[in-house]
Write an enzyme that holds these catalytic residues in place. Structure first.
Site, short mmCIF file in Angstrom:
data_model
loop_
_atom_site.label_atom_id
_atom_site.label_comp_id
_atom_site.label_asym_id
_atom_site.label_seq_id
_atom_site.Cartn_x
_atom_site.Cartn_y
_atom_site.Cartn_z
N LYS A 296 0.85 -1.19 0.00
CA LYS A 296 0.00 0.00 0.00
C LYS A 296 0.89 1.24 0.00
O LYS A 296 1.65 1.46 0.93
CB LYS A 296 -0.92 0.01 1.22
CG LYS A 296 -1.98 1.10 1.17
CD LYS A 296 -2.91 1.01 2.36
CE LYS A 296 -4.07 1.99 2.20
NZ LYS A 296 -3.63 3.39 2.06
N PHE A 396 -1.59 0.03 -10.89
CA PHE A 396 -1.96 -1.28 -10.37
C PHE A 396 -3.24 -1.84 -10.99
O PHE A 396 -3.64 -2.95 -10.69
CB PHE A 396 -2.08 -1.29 -8.85
CG PHE A 396 -2.94 -0.22 -8.25
CD1 PHE A 396 -4.31 -0.26 -8.37
CD2 PHE A 396 -2.36 0.81 -7.53
CE1 PHE A 396 -5.10 0.71 -7.80
CE2 PHE A 396 -3.15 1.79 -6.95
CZ PHE A 396 -4.52 1.75 -7.08
N GLU A 456 3.06 1.99 4.14
CA GLU A 456 1.71 2.15 4.66
C GLU A 456 1.09 0.84 5.14
O GLU A 456 0.32 0.81 6.06
CB GLU A 456 0.81 2.74 3.56
CG GLU A 456 0.93 4.23 3.39
CD GLU A 456 0.05 4.97 4.37
OE1 GLU A 456 -1.17 5.02 4.19
OE2 GLU A 456 0.59 5.48 5.35
N LYS A 461 -5.80 -8.74 -2.61
CA LYS A 461 -6.81 -8.68 -3.67
C LYS A 461 -7.17 -10.09 -4.14
O LYS A 461 -6.30 -10.95 -4.26
CB LYS A 461 -6.31 -7.84 -4.85
CG LYS A 461 -6.09 -6.38 -4.50
CD LYS A 461 -5.67 -5.58 -5.72
CE LYS A 461 -5.52 -4.10 -5.38
NZ LYS A 461 -5.11 -3.29 -6.57
#
Length: 876
Positions: A296, A396, A456, A461
């Protein structure tokens, strides 16, 4: 499913044209502005009040009541005004109206305008109550700026009844206000508005300007009352105007094709679901199948639209802000910060596409992504070719290619298509990498890696999932470090200050400034001071706020920046407005809070400790502790060092387990070092035995350097000692905040990491050389100059690699030598005559027989560059 990049896929020419929507006509006059308040806002607020309900008593179904209020208002508008409701909606949903520019007015600027218009002194109580609107005072509404202004204006309002300004009048005034950037220019317009409204109207106008309506409904609720397709159209267009103008007919229905994303039209991106309670739940949400793991990024979500083979670009943020002016409108746009680098970034047959990704700031010196706050600075500097950092777009996902939407394709299919559409342009435009996982151990291992790099977190997914526009589905799940397991439950910090909240938290302290105890080592009996450490405002329940209020009732004192309580506490700076609390409290009267956090921020000018926590969160009140037993700075640094060591050990264990299970164990060579210099197994030597190192570089290199030091018998500490010590070395090569401070003090000599590598390569402690020094006093600089010749070539150690040799040669004054080094890259052809222009020691201490008469006359003429002392001998 068709492949949009298939060779048979037809490519139609793209024609640039904006989506033009016919504006419906209003047949009636524009309603008075106050009707929005009396007929819509006030009834909605009343319906949302569960204590009284809409008709008194308990509200049985607030959603149904609010929907009826909205529907009734919309129907009256259509009957009395007409089909164009956009003038009304842009006032009710000002934060969704991208047609109007920002006003450049926040609370304090608005307060100053009102002070001038009202003709009151800036030192008066009323003026101070607006400027310091978060602090409770004679008026209610602490934390609610518009409410505080209402109380002040009400005392001196020109109109007691509602004014005559219509909705169109207000919109025109706001349009004018948004076109001006200076408050002096905005003052006449704002004054005109004030003289045309009463106090209640002014309150809601201020809310519109601040885009903080808080009327108990979201845009989804309002759109649902307007038209069945309104939410869908907004999701793929981000246009409030289109929602109002295209869908004024309640009988009209959008086709399925019209609900899809459109080129050059901003859509609402898919968002990741909030973190789950455990990794097991994350794996379960992925149907216990293989999933994608992405880092992230700490940047800004940006969608890129490209058409006509790069002749047109559009960049939109998640909030639908158009950033094309910043990043570039075409490949030929030399003023943009990004598109000028994208020639060749797309496949030859890619006519158009829509990409979803993250814009970050890239530091080419340290080769790392910078924090989010650097992005706009880097982009503006790159536009002027004046910055060291520059924007990097990490892609992405892909939603559109060659006139075809791929939103309904699975993530796996979209990733395959992305590989065919996008060509990486290193450090400017890259496909964001992902790896596959299937277990919670895979998530844990990757999370620890990104935490070590100050990232982060992760996004997990589901490979089989389609793209959900404006969705927050479990097919994308955020994984963030909620708190540091190593010592997150042991940070018992004393509250030393407080900040008043806004909105529902008005009139009460909503966040607290916490400090660490600093004991007086010279006088143990002296009372301790507290240094500011972090600010915590999340994780509290209403009951816990009430407990803190009860325990500290009557003990809070207003903060006076001119007379800070330095005998009790210290902030980062006397004028540091970001840290300065609204109120403070004596240590012995305060409470101790247990705090958890995501990670430690090692360099922070905002707090006196010069270190703070990332995402601090309240856990519980420690009534069993007081200011004398709260966490001290010394104790925290020990905990931090211990936690980092344990974290590194766990990371090494995970890596070892992963390597052992997947492939044969490999040794890790460091930066071109000798083959025997490895980082696994037992210590390779004791060359650093008795030496202590404090490594002050970025986290990735820091871990590597510490491993080298420890593997050669050295000791590592995390904090700089108060005074220089024998055999203690400070390692750094960049002016971080702490390094800049140490250089100003001038007490420490600071050594570059190169010295550690040179010692490890030579298997001994090598003397300092000028290239090893990052900062040193004059005496040391004079001493290290004696260890090298005039070309900075060392007298005492072997050269490690060809790069060092090349650097030395290129700094020599002989241009022939420099050009030879550059042309041949040191790997010279032995037959080339220019080799004789490069001095070296290859024939040092060697006797040579020369069987050539021309050389016999003067052997030194050709071999003078090859011997430091002339040892060549000629025999006829």
């Amino acid at each position: 499913m068709d492949d949009p990049m298939d060779d048979s896929f037809e490519l139609e020419p793209w024609v640039e044209e904006e989506i033009v929507v016919a504006r419906p006509h209003n047949t009636g006059p524009s309603p008075p502005f106050h009707t929005i308040i009396t007929e819509l806002i006030n009834p909605l607020l009343k319906a949302s009040n569960r204590k009284t309900g809409f008709h008194g008593g308990t509200a049985t179904n607030v959603r149904v009541i609010r929907f009826k209020i909205l529907n009734s208002y919309i129907q009256r508008w259509k009957q009395e005004v007409g089909n164009d409701i956009y003038p009304c909606f842009r006032l009710i949903l000002p934060y969704k109206d991208k047609e109007r520019h920002m006003y450049g007015l926040k609370e304090k600027a608005l307060a100053r305008l009102l002070i001038k218009i009202l003709g009151i002194s800036a030192e008066s109580d009323d003026a101070k109550s607006m400027i310091n609107y978060k602090i409770p005072g004679q008026y209610k509404g602490a934390g609610d700026f518009a409410e505080r202004c209402y109380e002040v204006i009400k005392q001196r309002e020109i109109k007691s009844e509602y004014g005559s300004m219509t909705i169109d009048n207000v919109n025109n005034m706001l349009d004018e206000l948004s076109k001006l950037s200076k408050t002096d220019d905005q003052l006449p317009i704002f004054s005109k508005i004030y003289h045309s409204m009463n106090a209640e109207e002014m309150k809601w106008l201020i809310r519109i300007i601040l885009r903080q309506m808080h009327i108990g409904i979201s845009e989804r609720t309002l759109f649902s009352a307007w038209h069945p397709n309104a939410n869908e159209l907004f999701n793929i267009s981000s246009s409030l105007k289109r929602v109002c103008w295209e869908l004024f007919d309640s009988n009209y229905r959008m086709s399925e094709d019209a609900k899809d994303v459109t080129l050059m039209c901003c859509f609402q991106p898919q968002l990741a679901a909030f973190p789950k309670a455990s990794y097991d739940q994350v794996v379960k949400s992925m149907n216990n199948e293989t999933f994608f793991i992405e880092e992230k990024l700490d940047g800004e979500r940006i969608q890129l639209h490209m058409s006509d083979y790069g002749k047109h670009f559009k960049f939109y943020s998640r909030r639908a802000k158009d950033y094309t002016y910043l990043y570039g409108s075409s490949l030929d746009d030399k003023n943009g910060a990004l598109t000028k680098y994208l020639s060749g970034a797309f496949g030859e047959n890619v006519e158009d596409c829509i990409l979803d990704g993250e814009m970050v700031s890239w530091d080419p010196v340290d080769e790392k992504i910078e924090p989010f706050g650097y992005l706009k600075t880097a982009a503006n500097a790159e536009k002027e070719d004046a910055g060291e950092s520059y924007p990097l777009y990490r892609v992405f996902d892909i939603l559109y290619a060659n006139n075809k939407s791929v939103v309904k394709y699975s993530l796996v299919q979209r990733q395959m298509l992305l590989q065919r559409v996008v060509n990486n342009v290193p450090t400017h435009f890259e496909i964001h990498p992902h790896e596959e996982g299937s277990t919670k151990e895979d998530i844990d291992r990757r999370l620890r890696q990104v935490i070590a790099e100050s990232s982060e977190g992760l996004v997990i997914k589901l490979p089989t999932s389609p793209y959900t526009v404006n969705g927050r589905e479990d097919s994308w799940i955020k994984v963030k470090p909620e708190y540091m397991l190593e010592f997150g439950e042991n940070l018992d910090c004393l509250v030393i200050g407080g900040y008043y909240g806004q909105g529902k938290r008005g009139d009460n302290l909503s966040s607290f400034l916490c400090g660490l105890r600093v004991d007086n080592e010279q006088d143990p009996e002296a009372p301790p001071k507290f240094w500011s450490f972090c600010r915590v405002g999340g994780g509290f329940t209403a009951a816990e706020y009430a407990t803190i209020r009860h325990l500290t009732d009557g003990q809070w004192q207003k903060w006076d920046p001119r007379r800070p309580p330095l005998q009790y506490m210290e902030l980062a700076g006397d004028r540091n407005e970001k840290e300065m609390p609204d109120v403070w409290i004596l240590p012995e009267k305060s409470v101790v809070l247990e705090i958890k956090a995501a990670s430690v921020v090692p360099e922070s000018e905002q707090y006196r400790t010069n270190i703070t926590l990332r995402f601090p969160r309240f856990r519980r009140i420690r009534q069993d502790k007081n200011y004398l037993t709260a966490l001290s700075l010394k104790e925290f640094m020990s905990l931090k060092e211990q936690a980092e060591t344990e974290s590194q050990e766990r990371q090494l264990e995970l890596e070892e387990h992963r390597r052992a299970s997947k492939r044969p164990k490999k040794q890790l060579n460091i930066l071109g070092a000798h083959e025997s210099f490895t980082m696994e197994g037992s210590p390779t030597s004791q060359i650093f035995a008795g030496h202590t190192f404090c490594v002050l570089v970025d986290s990735k290199r820091k871990a590597q350097l510490q491993k080298i030091i420890v593997s050669h018998g050295g000791n590592v500490i995390q904090d700089v000692p108060p005074e220089p010590q024998n055999r203690t070395h400070l390692i750094a090569d960049k002016d971080l905040v702490k390094i800049a401070s140490l250089k100003r003090q001038g007490k420490w000599n600071i050594i570059r990491p190169t010295w550690i590598y040179d010692c490890a390569f030579n298997h001994r402690i090598v003397p300092y050389e000028p290239r090893h020094m990052y900062f040193a006093n004059k005496d040391l600089l004079d001493a290290v100059r004696r260890h090298v010749d005039r070309y900075d070539d060392s007298y005492t150690r072997s050269m490690e690699d060809t790069k060092e040799l090349r650097d030395i040669l290129n700094h020599m004054p002989d241009p022939t030598i420099g050009s030879t080094a550059k042309d041949y890259g040191i790997l010279l052809n032995q037959s080339d005559s220019s080799i004789f222009n490069i001095p070296s020691l290859i024939f040092y201490n060697t006797v040579i027989y020369l069987d050539y008469p021309d050389l016999a006359q003067d052997p030194r003429s050709k071999f003078r560059y090859f011997a430091f002392t002339y040892q060549a001998v000629c025999k006829p």
